[in-house]
Design a protein around this motif. Sequence first.
Motif, PDB file in Angstrom:
ATOM      1  N   PHE A   1      -6.738   5.260   4.054  1.00 63.25           N
ATOM      2  CA  PHE A   1      -7.297   4.112   4.774  1.00 63.25           C
ATOM      3  C   PHE A   1      -7.354   4.399   6.277  1.00 63.25           C
ATOM      4  O   PHE A   1      -8.369   4.137   6.930  1.00 63.25           O
ATOM      5  CB  PHE A   1      -6.453   2.861   4.480  1.00 63.25           C
ATOM      6  N   ASP A   2      -6.267   4.950   6.833  1.00 59.86           N
ATOM      7  CA  ASP A   2      -6.240   5.267   8.269  1.00 59.86           C
ATOM      8  C   ASP A   2      -7.270   6.341   8.622  1.00 59.86           C
ATOM      9  O   ASP A   2      -7.929   6.255   9.664  1.00 59.86           O
ATOM     10  CB  ASP A   2      -4.843   5.727   8.690  1.00 59.86           C
ATOM     11  N   ALA A   3      -7.425   7.346   7.764  1.00 61.34           N
ATOM     12  CA  ALA A   3      -8.416   8.400   8.015  1.00 61.34           C
ATOM     13  C   ALA A   3      -9.830   7.817   7.991  1.00 61.34           C
ATOM     14  O   ALA A   3     -10.668   8.161   8.837  1.00 61.34           O
ATOM     15  CB  ALA A   3      -8.269   9.516   6.975  1.00 61.34           C
ATOM     16  N   LEU A   4     -10.099   6.946   7.035  1.00 60.75           N
ATOM     17  CA  LEU A   4     -11.405   6.298   6.948  1.00 60.75           C
ATOM     18  C   LEU A   4     -11.646   5.405   8.171  1.00 60.75           C
ATOM     19  O   LEU A   4     -12.743   5.398   8.741  1.00 60.75           O
ATOM     20  CB  LEU A   4     -11.503   5.474   5.660  1.00 60.75           C
ATOM     21  N   LYS A   5     -10.620   4.700   8.589  1.00 61.02           N
ATOM     22  CA  LYS A   5     -10.718   3.838   9.766  1.00 61.02           C
ATOM     23  C   LYS A   5     -11.081   4.667  11.007  1.00 61.02           C
ATOM     24  O   LYS A   5     -11.975   4.300  11.772  1.00 61.02           O
ATOM     25  CB  LYS A   5      -9.388   3.098   9.977  1.00 61.02           C
ATOM     26  N   LEU A   6     -10.447   5.800  11.180  1.00 58.98           N
ATOM     27  CA  LEU A   6     -10.751   6.676  12.316  1.00 58.98           C
ATOM     28  C   LEU A   6     -12.152   7.264  12.207  1.00 58.98           C
ATOM     29  O   LEU A   6     -12.890   7.318  13.189  1.00 58.98           O
ATOM     30  CB  LEU A   6      -9.718   7.799  12.416  1.00 58.98           C
ATOM     31  N   ARG A   7     -12.506   7.724  11.013  1.00 59.23           N
ATOM     32  CA  ARG A   7     -13.828   8.353  10.810  1.00 59.23           C
ATOM     33  C   ARG A   7     -14.952   7.361  11.088  1.00 59.23           C
ATOM     34  O   ARG A   7     -15.986   7.718  11.636  1.00 59.23           O
ATOM     35  CB  ARG A   7     -13.947   8.891   9.380  1.00 59.23           C
ATOM     36  N   LEU A   8     -14.746   6.098  10.737  1.00 59.74           N
ATOM     37  CA  LEU A   8     -15.776   5.084  10.939  1.00 59.74           C
ATOM     38  C   LEU A   8     -15.701   4.450  12.326  1.00 59.74           C
ATOM     39  O   LEU A   8     -16.551   3.638  12.681  1.00 59.74           O
ATOM     40  CB  LEU A   8     -15.678   4.004   9.859  1.00 59.74           C
TER      41      LEU A   8
ATOM     42  N   TYR B   1     -13.189   2.539  13.699  1.00 56.73           N
ATOM     43  CA  TYR B   1     -12.531   1.238  13.821  1.00 56.73           C
ATOM     44  C   TYR B   1     -11.197   1.396  14.543  1.00 56.73           C
ATOM     45  O   TYR B   1     -10.508   2.393  14.375  1.00 56.73           O
ATOM     46  CB  TYR B   1     -12.274   0.621  12.439  1.00 56.73           C
ATOM     47  N   ILE B   2     -10.852   0.385  15.334  1.00 58.98           N
ATOM     48  CA  ILE B   2      -9.566   0.396  16.030  1.00 58.98           C
ATOM     49  C   ILE B   2      -8.572  -0.456  15.237  1.00 58.98           C
ATOM     50  O   ILE B   2      -7.435  -0.061  15.026  1.00 58.98           O
ATOM     51  CB  ILE B   2      -9.725  -0.134  17.472  1.00 58.98           C
ATOM     52  N   LYS B   3      -9.045  -1.611  14.781  1.00 59.57           N
ATOM     53  CA  LYS B   3      -8.167  -2.534  14.045  1.00 59.57           C
ATOM     54  C   LYS B   3      -8.489  -2.478  12.552  1.00 59.57           C
ATOM     55  O   LYS B   3      -9.647  -2.414  12.154  1.00 59.57           O
ATOM     56  CB  LYS B   3      -8.371  -3.970  14.531  1.00 59.57           C
ATOM     57  N   GLN B   4      -7.424  -2.541  11.750  1.00 61.30           N
ATOM     58  CA  GLN B   4      -7.614  -2.564  10.301  1.00 61.30           C
ATOM     59  C   GLN B   4      -8.333  -3.831   9.863  1.00 61.30           C
ATOM     60  O   GLN B   4      -9.158  -3.800   8.951  1.00 61.30           O
ATOM     61  CB  GLN B   4      -6.253  -2.478   9.592  1.00 61.30           C
ATOM     62  N   THR B   5      -8.069  -4.931  10.540  1.00 61.56           N
ATOM     63  CA  THR B   5      -8.696  -6.195  10.145  1.00 61.56           C
ATOM     64  C   THR B   5     -10.214  -6.154  10.346  1.00 61.56           C
ATOM     65  O   THR B   5     -10.951  -6.717   9.537  1.00 61.56           O
ATOM     66  CB  THR B   5      -8.099  -7.382  10.938  1.00 61.56           C
ATOM     67  N   ASP B   6     -10.657  -5.485  11.415  1.00 57.51           N
ATOM     68  CA  ASP B   6     -12.104  -5.360  11.633  1.00 57.51           C
ATOM     69  C   ASP B   6     -12.746  -4.566  10.503  1.00 57.51           C
ATOM     70  O   ASP B   6     -13.822  -4.927  10.003  1.00 57.51           O
ATOM     71  CB  ASP B   6     -12.400  -4.671  12.974  1.00 57.51           C
ATOM     72  N   MET B   7     -12.088  -3.487  10.112  1.00 59.14           N
ATOM     73  CA  MET B   7     -12.636  -2.657   9.037  1.00 59.14           C
ATOM     74  C   MET B   7     -12.655  -3.433   7.716  1.00 59.14           C
ATOM     75  O   MET B   7     -13.658  -3.425   6.994  1.00 59.14           O
ATOM     76  CB  MET B   7     -11.825  -1.370   8.882  1.00 59.14           C
ATOM     77  N   LEU B   8     -11.563  -4.096   7.405  1.00 56.45           N
ATOM     78  CA  LEU B   8     -11.508  -4.876   6.161  1.00 56.45           C
ATOM     79  C   LEU B   8     -12.539  -5.998   6.168  1.00 56.45           C
ATOM     80  O   LEU B   8     -13.182  -6.271   5.143  1.00 56.45           O
ATOM     81  CB  LEU B   8     -10.107  -5.452   5.950  1.00 56.45           C
ATOM     82  N   ASN B   9     -12.744  -6.630   7.304  1.00 58.13           N
ATOM     83  CA  ASN B   9     -13.750  -7.687   7.419  1.00 58.13           C
ATOM     84  C   ASN B   9     -15.143  -7.125   7.134  1.00 58.13           C
ATOM     85  O   ASN B   9     -15.923  -7.733   6.393  1.00 58.13           O
ATOM     86  CB  ASN B   9     -13.688  -8.320   8.815  1.00 58.13           C
TER      87      ASN B   9
ATOM     88  N   MET C   1       0.858  -1.155   0.000  1.00 59.97           N
ATOM     89  CA  MET C   1       0.000   0.000   0.000  1.00 59.97           C
ATOM     90  C   MET C   1       0.911   1.226   0.000  1.00 59.97           C
ATOM     91  O   MET C   1       1.817   1.333   0.819  1.00 59.97           O
ATOM     92  CB  MET C   1      -0.838  -0.023   1.293  1.00 59.97           C
ATOM     93  N   ASN C   2       0.677   2.181  -0.940  1.00 64.63           N
ATOM     94  CA  ASN C   2       1.503   3.382  -0.945  1.00 64.63           C
ATOM     95  C   ASN C   2       1.071   4.324   0.186  1.00 64.63           C
ATOM     96  O   ASN C   2       0.045   4.130   0.834  1.00 64.63           O
ATOM     97  CB  ASN C   2       1.477   4.069  -2.308  1.00 64.63           C
ATOM     98  N   ASP C   3       1.871   5.368   0.430  1.00 62.41           N
ATOM     99  CA  ASP C   3       1.621   6.275   1.570  1.00 62.41           C
ATOM    100  C   ASP C   3       0.274   6.966   1.460  1.00 62.41           C
ATOM    101  O   ASP C   3      -0.459   7.083   2.458  1.00 62.41           O
ATOM    102  CB  ASP C   3       2.731   7.317   1.663  1.00 62.41           C
ATOM    103  N   ASP C   4      -0.085   7.429   0.255  1.00 64.82           N
ATOM    104  CA  ASP C   4      -1.362   8.151   0.082  1.00 64.82           C
ATOM    105  C   ASP C   4      -2.553   7.236   0.400  1.00 64.82           C
ATOM    106  O   ASP C   4      -3.464   7.617   1.130  1.00 64.82           O
ATOM    107  CB  ASP C   4      -1.465   8.677  -1.358  1.00 64.82           C
ATOM    108  N   LEU C   5      -2.506   6.028  -0.126  1.00 61.45           N
ATOM    109  CA  LEU C   5      -3.587   5.072   0.120  1.00 61.45           C
ATOM    110  C   LEU C   5      -3.629   4.677   1.601  1.00 61.45           C
ATOM    111  O   LEU C   5      -4.703   4.562   2.197  1.00 61.45           O
ATOM    112  CB  LEU C   5      -3.431   3.839  -0.766  1.00 61.45           C
ATOM    113  N   GLY C   6      -2.470   4.489   2.190  1.00 56.12           N
ATOM    114  CA  GLY C   6      -2.401   4.155   3.617  1.00 56.12           C
ATOM    115  C   GLY C   6      -2.994   5.260   4.484  1.00 56.12           C
ATOM    116  O   GLY C   6      -3.721   4.992   5.442  1.00 56.12           O
ATOM    117  N   ASN C   7      -2.680   6.516   4.137  1.00 57.43           N
ATOM    118  CA  ASN C   7      -3.226   7.655   4.894  1.00 57.43           C
ATOM    119  C   ASN C   7      -4.745   7.733   4.738  1.00 57.43           C
ATOM    120  O   ASN C   7      -5.462   7.995   5.712  1.00 57.43           O
ATOM    121  CB  ASN C   7      -2.581   8.971   4.443  1.00 57.43           C
TER     122      ASN C   7
END
Length: 179
Positions: free
Chosen positions: A9-16, A18-26, A1-7
Motif C-alpha cells: 500500500f505504501d509503495a503504491l501510494k508513493l508511486r501514485l 499520494y501524501i496521505k493514505q486517506t486521499d488515496m483511499l478516497n 493490515m499485515n506488514d506485506d499489505l502495508g508495504n
Amino acid sequence: MNDDLGNRFDALKLRLGYIKQTDMLNDICNFFEVNAINLKQENFKSSFKNLTDLINTRFSGLQSRITVDLQSLNRFSNELTSFNSVYNEIVLKNKIGINDKSIDDNELIKVKNILEIRDNQINLFQKDLEDYKLKIDDYHNRLRELNFKMKVEKTEQGKKAYIDLPIEEIEKLFNIIEN
C-alpha cells in the motif's frame, strides 16, 4: 493490515504520488463508485475491458476525424491555390483590358462580375479555413489531455493502458465525435 499489505500500500501510494493514505483511499473508492465496479462480481474484468474498448473506439474515431479534417483542409488549400492563380490571371487580363481599346464594355463587365464572384468565394473559403483550424486545434488539445491522463498499469494479463479520468470528463472529451 499485515506488514506485506502495508508495504504494498505504501509503495503504491508513493508511486501514485499520494501524501496521505486517506486521499488515496478516497480516490480508490471514488473510482469504484463512479465506474460501478464490484470486485466480487464475475464481470469485474469485463467491465474494465468494456471501458477500455469504449475509450479505444472513441479515441480511434477522434483520430480518424482529425485525419478527415486534415485531408479536407489540404484539399481546400489546393483549391484555394488553384483559385488564386485563376483570379490573378483575370486581374491581369482586366488591367490589360482597361487600357486595351479592342476589349468592349460587355467583356469588361463580365470580367468585373467574375472578379466579384471570386472575391466572395475567397472570403467564404477563408472563413471555412479558419473554422477548420479551430477544430483541429480543439482536437489536438483533447488528444494532449488524453495523452497526459493516460496511465499504464501492470495486470495479470500484462500491461494495460487506461485513462485516469471520471466517465463524465471522458464523455466531455469525446462529445465532438459525431456518430
